[in-house]
Design a protein around this motif. Structure first.
Motif, PDB file in Angstrom:
ATOM      1  N   ALA A   1     -45.774  53.853  -8.705  1.00  0.00           N
ATOM      2  CA  ALA A   1     -46.803  52.783  -9.041  1.00  0.00           C
ATOM      3  C   ALA A   1     -46.833  52.492 -10.580  1.00  0.00           C
ATOM      4  N   LEU A   2     -46.794  53.714 -11.427  1.00  0.00           N
ATOM      5  CA  LEU A   2     -46.988  53.290 -12.899  1.00  0.00           C
ATOM      6  C   LEU A   2     -45.655  52.293 -13.170  1.00  0.00           C
ATOM      7  N   PHE A   3     -44.748  52.888 -12.811  1.00  0.00           N
ATOM      8  CA  PHE A   3     -43.452  52.024 -13.062  1.00  0.00           C
ATOM      9  C   PHE A   3     -43.447  50.385 -12.571  1.00  0.00           C
ATOM     10  N   CYS A   4     -44.013  50.136 -11.522  1.00  0.00           N
ATOM     11  CA  CYS A   4     -44.224  49.025 -10.762  1.00  0.00           C
ATOM     12  C   CYS A   4     -45.081  48.027 -11.492  1.00  0.00           C
ATOM     13  N   VAL A   5     -45.825  48.627 -12.341  1.00  0.00           N
ATOM     14  CA  VAL A   5     -46.753  48.114 -13.190  1.00  0.00           C
ATOM     15  C   VAL A   5     -46.137  47.888 -14.632  1.00  0.00           C
ATOM     16  N   GLY A   6     -45.670  48.906 -15.268  1.00  0.00           N
ATOM     17  CA  GLY A   6     -45.250  48.927 -16.451  1.00  0.00           C
ATOM     18  C   GLY A   6     -44.157  48.323 -16.732  1.00  0.00           C
TER      19      GLY A   6
END
Length: 167
Positions: free
Chosen positions: A61-66
């Motif tokens: 989830a963090l990678f999908c935003v970052g």
């Protein structure tokens, strides 16, 4: 900024990389020390609080935003740098330094969750502290370079954490 190129006799132009190389170097050194500790004593630093499937889902989830935030930020700042204009639109409408935000708030925490040693969860905090120490250089440059436009932008836009309000 760390690197300067000639702009004119009165002011030197900041490098497009800003404080990034200095932040990266210090964070790499800090992370290497922590990695050494984690892999020397894995039982001591293994994250036993967050189950790995949950950590993996959070990291994704963090990678999908970052990752998209990083790409959008870099693309925008590259164009602004080439045109020598202050960018206050797109992702720069929500925070003044979205490129750094992508790393500090999303990408580095995601990497720490993937590796799954609790000691590595301190890396984003370290990176944030380094950012706060060195960002004054960029902020001062931008104020001198863009004057009242930057001062007004700074007054209505957060440094790193996005502000999602209408102007």
């Amino acid at each position: 900024m760390i690197y300067f190129t000639e702009m004119d006799d009165e002011m030197k132009k900041l490098s497009r990389w800003g404080i990034g190389p200095k932040m990266a170097l210090l964070t790499i050194v800090y992370s290497a020390v922590l990695f050494a500790a984690c892999f020397t004593f894995p039982g001591l630093f293994e994250d036993r609080f967050i189950p790995y499937p949950v950590a993996l889902a959070l990291a994704c989830a963090l990678f999908c935003v970052g990752a998209p935030l990083f790409v959008a930020s870099y693309t925008a700042i590259d164009r602004s740098y080439q045109a020598d204009v202050l960018n206050t639109q797109g992702v720069y409408r929500f925070c003044r330094h979205p490129l750094y935000a992508s790393f500090i708030l999303f990408i580095v925490p995601g990497i720490a969750l993937l590796i799954h040693f609790w000691l590595l969860y301190t890396v984003p905090l370290f990176l944030y502290i380094v950012f706060r120490v060195f960002i004054r250089t960029e902020e001062t440059y931008l104020e001198k370079r863009f004057g009242n436009n930057y001062i007004a932008y700074r007054a209505r836009t957060n440094l790193l954490f996005p502000r999602f309000t209408r102007e």
